[in-house]
Design an enzyme around this catalytic site. Structure first.
Site, PDB file in Angstrom:
ATOM      1  N   ARG A   1       0.821  -1.220   0.000  1.00  0.00           N
ATOM      2  CA  ARG A   1       0.000   0.000   0.000  1.00  0.00           C
ATOM      3  C   ARG A   1       0.856   1.272   0.000  1.00  0.00           C
ATOM      4  O   ARG A   1       0.402   2.337   0.435  1.00  0.00           O
ATOM      5  CB  ARG A   1      -0.969   0.024   1.174  1.00  0.00           C
TER       6      ARG A   1
ATOM      7  N   LYS B   1       1.508  11.693  -9.870  1.00  0.00           N
ATOM      8  CA  LYS B   1       0.592  10.810 -10.589  1.00  0.00           C
ATOM      9  C   LYS B   1       1.388   9.631 -11.133  1.00  0.00           C
ATOM     10  O   LYS B   1       2.447   9.797 -11.729  1.00  0.00           O
ATOM     11  CB  LYS B   1      -0.073  11.553 -11.756  1.00  0.00           C
TER      12      LYS B   1
ATOM     13  N   GLU C   1       5.597  20.477 -23.607  1.00  0.00           N
ATOM     14  CA  GLU C   1       5.147  20.759 -22.237  1.00  0.00           C
ATOM     15  C   GLU C   1       5.821  22.019 -21.686  1.00  0.00           C
ATOM     16  O   GLU C   1       5.254  22.737 -20.867  1.00  0.00           O
ATOM     17  CB  GLU C   1       5.429  19.565 -21.314  1.00  0.00           C
TER      18      GLU C   1
ATOM     19  N   LYS D   1       5.150  23.533 -12.360  1.00  0.00           N
ATOM     20  CA  LYS D   1       4.395  22.329 -11.996  1.00  0.00           C
ATOM     21  C   LYS D   1       4.406  22.134 -10.474  1.00  0.00           C
ATOM     22  O   LYS D   1       3.389  21.757  -9.883  1.00  0.00           O
ATOM     23  CB  LYS D   1       4.943  21.091 -12.710  1.00  0.00           C
TER      24      LYS D   1
ATOM     25  N   GLU E   1      -6.163  16.971  -8.580  1.00  0.00           N
ATOM     26  CA  GLU E   1      -6.933  17.480  -9.713  1.00  0.00           C
ATOM     27  C   GLU E   1      -8.329  17.934  -9.309  1.00  0.00           C
ATOM     28  O   GLU E   1      -9.321  17.601  -9.947  1.00  0.00           O
ATOM     29  CB  GLU E   1      -7.033  16.421 -10.816  1.00  0.00           C
TER      30      GLU E   1
ATOM     31  N   ARG F   1      -4.989  22.324 -10.717  1.00  0.00           N
ATOM     32  CA  ARG F   1      -4.216  21.403 -11.550  1.00  0.00           C
ATOM     33  C   ARG F   1      -4.803  21.252 -12.953  1.00  0.00           C
ATOM     34  O   ARG F   1      -4.106  20.873 -13.891  1.00  0.00           O
ATOM     35  CB  ARG F   1      -4.117  20.040 -10.848  1.00  0.00           C
TER      36      ARG F   1
ATOM     37  N   ASN G   1      -3.835  20.912 -18.079  1.00  0.00           N
ATOM     38  CA  ASN G   1      -4.474  20.228 -19.193  1.00  0.00           C
ATOM     39  C   ASN G   1      -4.547  21.086 -20.456  1.00  0.00           C
ATOM     40  O   ASN G   1      -5.102  20.661 -21.465  1.00  0.00           O
ATOM     41  CB  ASN G   1      -5.889  19.824 -18.751  1.00  0.00           C
TER      42      ASN G   1
ATOM     43  N   HIS H   1      -4.355  19.675 -23.909  1.00  0.00           N
ATOM     44  CA  HIS H   1      -4.417  18.223 -23.782  1.00  0.00           C
ATOM     45  C   HIS H   1      -5.768  17.611 -24.168  1.00  0.00           C
ATOM     46  O   HIS H   1      -5.835  16.421 -24.405  1.00  0.00           O
ATOM     47  CB  HIS H   1      -4.047  17.802 -22.353  1.00  0.00           C
TER      48      HIS H   1
ATOM     49  N   HIS I   1      -5.103  14.594 -26.338  1.00  0.00           N
ATOM     50  CA  HIS I   1      -5.424  13.203 -25.988  1.00  0.00           C
ATOM     51  C   HIS I   1      -6.242  12.537 -27.081  1.00  0.00           C
ATOM     52  O   HIS I   1      -6.071  11.354 -27.367  1.00  0.00           O
ATOM     53  CB  HIS I   1      -6.205  13.154 -24.664  1.00  0.00           C
TER      54      HIS I   1
ATOM     55  N   HIS J   1       3.630  11.962 -27.407  1.00  0.00           N
ATOM     56  CA  HIS J   1       2.737  12.808 -26.614  1.00  0.00           C
ATOM     57  C   HIS J   1       2.920  14.298 -26.928  1.00  0.00           C
ATOM     58  O   HIS J   1       1.953  15.032 -27.126  1.00  0.00           O
ATOM     59  CB  HIS J   1       3.010  12.532 -25.137  1.00  0.00           C
TER      60      HIS J   1
HETATM   61  N1  LIG Z   1       2.558  10.952 -14.394  1.00  0.00           N
HETATM   62  C1  LIG Z   1       2.402  12.060 -15.055  1.00  0.00           C
HETATM   63  O1  LIG Z   1       1.983  13.086 -14.522  1.00  0.00           O
HETATM   64  C2  LIG Z   1       2.755  12.088 -16.512  1.00  0.00           C
HETATM   65  C3  LIG Z   1       2.838  13.310 -17.169  1.00  0.00           C
HETATM   66  C4  LIG Z   1       3.217  13.331 -18.511  1.00  0.00           C
HETATM   67  C5  LIG Z   1       3.489  12.150 -19.161  1.00  0.00           C
HETATM   68  N2  LIG Z   1       3.393  10.960 -18.492  1.00  0.00           N
HETATM   69  C6  LIG Z   1       3.704   9.688 -19.169  1.00  0.00           C
HETATM   70  O2  LIG Z   1       5.048   9.718 -19.612  1.00  0.00           O
HETATM   71  C7  LIG Z   1       5.197   8.817 -20.705  1.00  0.00           C
HETATM   72  C8  LIG Z   1       6.058   9.449 -21.772  1.00  0.00           C
HETATM   73  O3  LIG Z   1       7.317   9.752 -21.219  1.00  0.00           O
HETATM   74  P1  LIG Z   1       8.616   9.983 -22.120  1.00  0.00           P
HETATM   75  O4  LIG Z   1       8.295  10.880 -23.235  1.00  0.00           O
HETATM   76  O5  LIG Z   1       9.693  10.308 -21.192  1.00  0.00           O
HETATM   77  O6  LIG Z   1       8.811   8.593 -22.846  1.00  0.00           O
HETATM   78  P2  LIG Z   1       9.510   7.206 -22.453  1.00  0.00           P
HETATM   79  O7  LIG Z   1       9.590   6.971 -21.027  1.00  0.00           O
HETATM   80  O8  LIG Z   1       8.774   6.214 -23.280  1.00  0.00           O
HETATM   81  O9  LIG Z   1      10.992   7.378 -23.019  1.00  0.00           O
HETATM   82  C9  LIG Z   1      11.185   7.546 -24.403  1.00  0.00           C
HETATM   83  C10 LIG Z   1      12.370   6.736 -24.916  1.00  0.00           C
HETATM   84  O10 LIG Z   1      13.578   7.408 -24.601  1.00  0.00           O
HETATM   85  C11 LIG Z   1      14.512   6.498 -24.015  1.00  0.00           C
HETATM   86  N3  LIG Z   1      15.335   7.293 -23.099  1.00  0.00           N
HETATM   87  C12 LIG Z   1      14.935   7.850 -21.948  1.00  0.00           C
HETATM   88  N4  LIG Z   1      15.906   8.592 -21.412  1.00  0.00           N
HETATM   89  C13 LIG Z   1      16.966   8.492 -22.225  1.00  0.00           C
HETATM   90  C14 LIG Z   1      18.281   9.028 -22.188  1.00  0.00           C
HETATM   91  N5  LIG Z   1      18.685   9.873 -21.237  1.00  0.00           N
HETATM   92  N6  LIG Z   1      19.109   8.691 -23.181  1.00  0.00           N
HETATM   93  C15 LIG Z   1      18.706   7.856 -24.187  1.00  0.00           C
HETATM   94  N7  LIG Z   1      17.471   7.336 -24.276  1.00  0.00           N
HETATM   95  C16 LIG Z   1      16.617   7.655 -23.306  1.00  0.00           C
HETATM   96  C17 LIG Z   1      13.627   5.497 -23.323  1.00  0.00           C
HETATM   97  O11 LIG Z   1      14.292   4.300 -23.065  1.00  0.00           O
HETATM   98  C18 LIG Z   1      12.479   5.348 -24.311  1.00  0.00           C
HETATM   99  O12 LIG Z   1      12.786   4.437 -25.317  1.00  0.00           O
HETATM  100  C19 LIG Z   1       3.790   8.470 -21.163  1.00  0.00           C
HETATM  101  O13 LIG Z   1       3.496   7.149 -20.770  1.00  0.00           O
HETATM  102  C20 LIG Z   1       2.905   9.463 -20.407  1.00  0.00           C
HETATM  103  O14 LIG Z   1       1.629   8.922 -20.126  1.00  0.00           O
HETATM  104  C21 LIG Z   1       3.042  10.919 -17.191  1.00  0.00           C
END
Ligand SMILES: NC(=O)c1ccc[n+]([C@@H]2O[C@H](COP(=O)([O-])OP(=O)(O)OC[C@H]3O[C@@H](n4cnc5c(N)ncnc54)[C@H](O)[C@@H]3O)[C@@H](O)[C@H]2O)c1
Length: 361
Positions: A122, A144, A186, A228, A238, A242, A246, A249, A253, A265
């Site tokens: 938990r 999140k 972003e 942020k 949210e 917050r 969006n 978005h 989305h 994204h």
């Molecule tokens: N929790 C939240 O509030 C929140 C907010 C925005 C996005 N997200 C989530 O984040 C995800 C997208 O994140 P992202 O764009 O970071 O993508 P990702 O985590 O898929 O990473 C993209 C690619 O880059 C590679 N990579 C990462 N760091 C690297 C580095 N330093 N050097 C070389 N390669 C590297 C990774 O291995 C991957 O293949 C989505 O799933 C989205 O839903 C969450």
């Protein structure tokens, strides 16, 4: 051990307070964020093993037993299988509530590892070490967590603020430029809803802002994180403020959904930002110059701002299904001027149709 040259950004609020550290060579600051832990799992995709090794070394040097755990890179890793595997491993390692987990990777990695940490016993402590720009300015900050299931993307998750976030700018050396640009959507959003200095910086040197090693990289990251941090400190769950995050978005989305989540994204958000700006103008709330600025900035960074005209009916359907829609009334974040986000609820169909002409390719 964060010394001179390290920036500390505090995040507060109901879910617990934590620091986001920004600087160089910060792996040494992870042990203090998990003080008292006897055993820690460091979870990362194999391709980021080099960045995780520094964290592992620092924890071991502090006398902590460390196990490194692999997971698939990117979105493929953000799945139920991964969570089940992590639960099994955390069980085998006998990770207790006084222990912890570290996630090293992009947003997909910090989301899934954060969710495993939220649900194991938990809730055990998790430290995020984001390695993409999107992870640094968005996914790793705010608490999140989530995974994708057959029901859809990000529908299963939990609010689980981290014990700390370590933004080590050294990891950007290996980040592909395309991943950087993806995260810039972003950053631009942060500029429009809260901190116009971000926009001035990008306009001053767009091509230098489109690569991870540009001179303004750190300032852009810090300004975006501060925005942020401020918002989620006031509103973790949210319930109010917050929602401004969006911006761009709602349509974004919908575009992602139509693209089966194969479009990055940031690209979808970029298109969504231009649409949201157009909505603001059509609703009589935003001036055209500020709206034009959206497209000019995003395009200067190499982000897309158009989408096929014939996709509009499907986008509308997808927006009505969005988890953040309330009933059947569409809600959009729009601007009442630079850095003045507000809500536009249930806009008339003609206004929506008209705004989409700004995006339609
Ligand atoms: N929790 C939240 O509030 C929140 C907010 C925005 C996005 N997200 C989530 O984040 C995800 C997208 O994140 P992202 O764009 O970071 O993508 P990702 O985590 O898929 O990473 C993209 C690619 O880059 C590679 N990579 C990462 N760091 C690297 C580095 N330093 N050097 C070389 N390669 C590297 C990774 O291995 C991957 O293949 C989505 O799933 C989205 O839903 C969450």
């Amino acid at each position: 051990v964060s010394g001179a040259g390290t920036t500390t950004i505090a995040v507060g609020g109901g879910g617990g307070s934590y620091d986001v550290l920004v600087g160089h060579g910060l792996a040494g600051s992870v042990p203090a964020m998990l003080s008292g832990a006897a055993s820690v799992a460091v979870v990362r995709p194999a391709v980021l093993g080099r960045h995780a090794a520094a964290v592992t070394d620092a924890l071991r040097a502090a006398g902590v037993a460390v196990t490194e755990i692999d997971l698939p890179a990117g979105e493929t890793g953000k799945a139920t299988d991964t969570v089940v595997g992590l639960w099994d491993t955390l069980g085998r390692l006998a990770i207790t509530r006084s222990d912890g987990v570290v996630a090293v990777g992009g947003g997909a990695t910090t989301d899934v590892v954060g969710f495993a940490a939220a649900t194991w016993l938990r809730g055990v402590r998790v430290v995020h070490v984001p390695t993409t720009l999107l992870g640094m300015v968005d996914a790793a900050v705010g608490g999140k967590t989530g995974i994708n299931t057959s029901a859809g993307k990000n529908l299963v998750g939990a609010f689980h603020p981290p014990a700390g976030v370590v933004v080590d700018l050294d990891v950007l050396a290996s980040l592909p430029a395309a991943e950087w640009v993806n995260g810039m959507a972003e950053v631009v959003k942060a500029g429009f809803i809260d901190d116009p200095a971000i926009l001035d910086i990008i306009e001053g040197a767009p091509s230098a802002c489109a690569v991870p090693d540009g001179p303004a990289a750190r300032e852009l990251i810090e300004r975006s994180i501060r925005m942020k941090a401020r918002v989620v400190t006031e509103d973790l769950r949210e319930a109010g403020l917050r929602e401004m995050l969006n911006y761009g978005h709602t349509l974004g989305h919908a575009v992602e959904r139509l693209e089966d989540y194969r479009m990055p994204h940031g690209h979808a958000v970029s298109i969504g930002l231009v649409f949201a700006a157009a909505l603001g103008v059509r609703a009589g709330r935003l001036d055209t110059d500020t709206a034009e600025r959206h497209r000019a900035l995003l395009e200067a960074l190499g982000l897309p701002t158009r989408y096929p005209g014939d996709a509009w009916p499907r986008l509308l359907d997808a927006m009505r299904l969005d988890k953040k829609a309330r009933g059947d009334r569409l809600r959009f974040v729009v601007l009442d001027g630079l850095a003045r986000p507000g809500i536009l609820e249930g806009p008339p169909q003609e206004l929506l149709d008209d705004a989409y002409t700004e995006v339609a390719a």
